[in-house]
Scaffold this motif. Sequence first.
Motif, PDB file in Angstrom:
ATOM      1  N   ALA A 236       0.755  -1.267  -0.021  1.00 32.36           N
ATOM      2  CA  ALA A 236      -0.121   0.001  -0.144  1.00 32.36           C
ATOM      3  C   ALA A 236       1.045   1.214   0.091  1.00 32.36           C
ATOM      4  N   PRO A 237       0.216   2.465  -0.337  1.00 28.32           N
ATOM      5  CA  PRO A 237       0.974   3.561  -0.492  1.00 28.32           C
ATOM      6  C   PRO A 237       1.619   3.929   1.131  1.00 28.32           C
ATOM      7  N   LEU A 238       2.611   4.848   1.141  1.00 28.89           N
ATOM      8  CA  LEU A 238       3.113   5.028   2.405  1.00 28.89           C
ATOM      9  C   LEU A 238       2.848   6.466   3.060  1.00 28.89           C
ATOM     10  N   VAL A 239       2.127   7.077   2.324  1.00 26.28           N
ATOM     11  CA  VAL A 239       1.636   8.513   2.719  1.00 26.28           C
ATOM     12  C   VAL A 239       0.069   8.795   2.456  1.00 26.28           C
ATOM     13  N   TRP A 240      -0.469   9.281   3.459  1.00 26.70           N
ATOM     14  CA  TRP A 240      -2.043   9.253   3.561  1.00 26.70           C
ATOM     15  C   TRP A 240      -2.666  10.881   3.982  1.00 26.70           C
ATOM     16  N   VAL A 241      -3.611  11.252   3.718  1.00 28.28           N
ATOM     17  CA  VAL A 241      -4.236  12.103   4.175  1.00 28.28           C
ATOM     18  C   VAL A 241      -5.659  12.148   4.397  1.00 28.28           C
ATOM     19  N   ALA A 242      -5.978  12.408   5.754  1.00 23.15           N
ATOM     20  CA  ALA A 242      -7.467  12.271   6.229  1.00 23.15           C
ATOM     21  C   ALA A 242      -8.224  13.649   6.390  1.00 23.15           C
ATOM     22  N   PRO A 243      -9.385  13.792   6.064  1.00 20.91           N
ATOM     23  CA  PRO A 243     -10.037  15.043   6.351  1.00 20.91           C
ATOM     24  C   PRO A 243     -10.677  15.117   7.642  1.00 20.91           C
ATOM     25  N   GLY A 244     -10.964  16.349   8.130  1.00 20.73           N
ATOM     26  CA  GLY A 244     -11.597  16.568   9.230  1.00 20.73           C
ATOM     27  C   GLY A 244     -12.410  17.718   9.209  1.00 20.73           C
ATOM     28  N   THR A 245     -13.362  17.840  10.212  1.00 19.45           N
ATOM     29  CA  THR A 245     -14.199  19.047  10.104  1.00 19.45           C
ATOM     30  C   THR A 245     -13.699  20.315  10.907  1.00 19.45           C
ATOM     31  N   SER A 246     -12.606  20.136  11.608  1.00 12.83           N
ATOM     32  CA  SER A 246     -11.834  21.124  12.456  1.00 12.83           C
ATOM     33  C   SER A 246     -10.237  20.867  12.482  1.00 12.83           C
ATOM     34  N   THR A 247      -9.480  21.765  12.681  1.00 11.96           N
ATOM     35  CA  THR A 247      -8.003  21.184  12.967  1.00 11.96           C
ATOM     36  C   THR A 247      -8.167  20.660  14.079  1.00 11.96           C
ATOM     37  N   LEU A 298       8.312  19.067  -3.110  1.00 15.01           N
ATOM     38  CA  LEU A 298       7.427  18.758  -4.208  1.00 15.01           C
ATOM     39  C   LEU A 298       5.972  19.300  -4.047  1.00 15.01           C
ATOM     40  N   PRO A 299       5.485  20.170  -4.993  1.00 13.58           N
ATOM     41  CA  PRO A 299       4.455  20.933  -5.031  1.00 13.58           C
ATOM     42  C   PRO A 299       3.367  19.972  -5.096  1.00 13.58           C
ATOM     43  N   VAL A 300       2.300  20.302  -4.252  1.00 11.34           N
ATOM     44  CA  VAL A 300       0.999  19.495  -4.350  1.00 11.34           C
ATOM     45  C   VAL A 300      -0.162  20.397  -4.172  1.00 11.34           C
ATOM     46  N   ARG A 301      -1.277  19.866  -4.529  1.00 13.28           N
ATOM     47  CA  ARG A 301      -2.746  20.641  -4.092  1.00 13.28           C
ATOM     48  C   ARG A 301      -3.700  19.469  -3.613  1.00 13.28           C
ATOM     49  N   TYR A 302      -4.654  19.966  -2.979  1.00 12.16           N
ATOM     50  CA  TYR A 302      -5.680  19.054  -2.321  1.00 12.16           C
ATOM     51  C   TYR A 302      -6.817  18.961  -3.242  1.00 12.16           C
ATOM     52  N   VAL A 303      -7.345  17.621  -3.591  1.00  8.05           N
ATOM     53  CA  VAL A 303      -8.441  17.439  -4.620  1.00  8.05           C
ATOM     54  C   VAL A 303      -9.664  16.746  -3.587  1.00  8.05           C
ATOM     55  N   PRO A 304     -10.625  17.242  -3.361  1.00  9.70           N
ATOM     56  CA  PRO A 304     -11.656  16.616  -2.494  1.00  9.70           C
ATOM     57  C   PRO A 304     -11.950  15.225  -3.097  1.00  9.70           C
ATOM     58  N   GLY A 305     -11.999  14.095  -2.403  1.00  8.71           N
ATOM     59  CA  GLY A 305     -12.197  12.874  -2.736  1.00  8.71           C
ATOM     60  C   GLY A 305     -11.201  12.038  -3.232  1.00  8.71           C
ATOM     61  N   VAL A 306      -9.960  12.745  -3.625  1.00  5.96           N
ATOM     62  CA  VAL A 306      -8.777  12.232  -4.297  1.00  5.96           C
ATOM     63  C   VAL A 306      -7.676  12.281  -3.439  1.00  5.96           C
ATOM     64  N   GLY A 307      -7.514  13.717  -2.760  1.00  4.02           N
ATOM     65  CA  GLY A 307      -6.527  13.785  -1.926  1.00  4.02           C
ATOM     66  C   GLY A 307      -5.344  14.646  -2.420  1.00  4.02           C
ATOM     67  N   LEU A 308      -4.085  14.384  -2.027  1.00  2.00           N
ATOM     68  CA  LEU A 308      -2.991  15.304  -2.609  1.00  2.00           C
ATOM     69  C   LEU A 308      -2.577  14.793  -3.819  1.00  2.00           C
ATOM     70  N   VAL A 309      -2.466  15.788  -4.859  1.00  2.00           N
ATOM     71  CA  VAL A 309      -2.035  15.386  -5.933  1.00  2.00           C
ATOM     72  C   VAL A 309      -0.681  16.369  -6.483  1.00  2.00           C
ATOM     73  N   ALA A 333     -10.758   4.384  -0.183  1.00  2.00           N
ATOM     74  CA  ALA A 333     -10.688   5.997   0.419  1.00  2.00           C
ATOM     75  C   ALA A 333     -12.011   6.461  -0.345  1.00  2.00           C
ATOM     76  N   GLU A 334     -11.997   6.395  -1.755  1.00  2.00           N
ATOM     77  CA  GLU A 334     -13.114   7.247  -2.315  1.00  2.00           C
ATOM     78  C   GLU A 334     -14.397   6.467  -1.925  1.00  2.00           C
ATOM     79  N   THR A 335     -14.495   5.274  -1.779  1.00  2.00           N
ATOM     80  CA  THR A 335     -15.813   4.721  -1.377  1.00  2.00           C
ATOM     81  C   THR A 335     -16.094   5.149   0.069  1.00  2.00           C
ATOM     82  N   ALA A 336     -15.039   5.316   1.007  1.00  4.82           N
ATOM     83  CA  ALA A 336     -15.419   5.723   2.360  1.00  4.82           C
ATOM     84  C   ALA A 336     -15.877   7.085   2.353  1.00  4.82           C
ATOM     85  N   ALA A 337     -15.269   7.888   1.362  1.00  2.00           N
ATOM     86  CA  ALA A 337     -15.680   9.378   1.482  1.00  2.00           C
ATOM     87  C   ALA A 337     -16.929   9.819   0.960  1.00  2.00           C
ATOM     88  N   ARG A 338     -17.620   8.917   0.450  1.00  7.70           N
ATOM     89  CA  ARG A 338     -18.923   8.959  -0.218  1.00  7.70           C
ATOM     90  C   ARG A 338     -20.022   8.997   0.915  1.00  7.70           C
TER      91      ARG A 338
END
Length: 338
Positions: A236-247, A298-309, A333-338
């Motif tokens: 599996a990938p080594l790096v992950w990002v999880a969403p939250g409703t607040s910091t 490494l420049p990245v941006r966040y795409v909802p439902g996809v993560g960092l790209v 991850a995409e299934t869990a986010a729906r």
Amino acid sequence: MLRLSDHWVWDSWYARDDDGLWHAFFLPASRALLDPHRRHHRATIGHAVSTDLRDWRLVADALVAADTPAWDDLATWTGSTVRGPDGRWYLFYTGVSRAEQGLVQRIGLAVCDDLVSWHRHGDGPLVEADPTWYETLDPDAWYEHAWRDPWVYPDPAGNGWHMLITARARDGAADSRGVTGHATSDDLLTWQVQPPVSTPAGFGHLEVPQVVVMDGQPLMLFCTNSVTADRGGPDAPLVWVAPGTSTTGPWDVAAAMPYAHPSLYAPRLLPDDAGGWQLIGFRDHEDGRFIGEITDPLPVRYVPGVGLVPTGPDASATPRTPTAPAQAAVAHAETAAR
């Protein structure tokens, strides 16, 4: 990049001073050890400075293991550095001891006025795991007592400070107890351990957590090399990002989305001067060999439902094609986010 000819370099964290100079704090260990697996019990906290996060100049180490006997007399590990309301700098770090053969992790503090001359605060640990909520040393469940990688940041409402911690839940399947531990403080010196701000979701541990807000979305970045089969297993990938409703969480680790990269580990998200974001971490194993050097940004941006790209002109310069298990993890991850 930050590469040392005589030392491996791995986990890192960053602070920026009033003059705009970046300070990298990182874990180094001598390549004379030959076996990189031995590096963990030889780690100190190194220090380097840069104007652009690419070209680095080494300065004196920030912290080394204490004299024996002490709770941190074997090695000093990953942490975070913040500036307090008093203008002083606070370096929170992980310590392990010789008496416990490095198996029990605790969190300590060093302070300074100039980001250079660090001094331990007190002679004992600052924050220890509370067995009410967290697993302590249990060789039948896990190989160590996980309580490390403190990430400290201010409460968004101004109510003190939060600390996120790599920890494990007290109960549940042994290979899936990884949670994000939590502690709070009014003054950066006295901390109260709180219940975890995530629940077990297929990870053995969630290492080197960090919280940022990207395009209005609170995110918790973490890395892991322990993933259950249903989330991709060893490949599996080594790096992950999880969403939250607040910091302040809670963090939906079940909806965590992977960032596909062949070897990046323990990255940090740092803002660039143009209002974007960039990842900096270390190169772990490539083709079966431990690399042990810190990447350029490494420049990245966040795409909802996809993560960092990845973004920018060199977005395709590094192979990032997910393996089949990684693709399965993305789908999960995409299934869990729906």
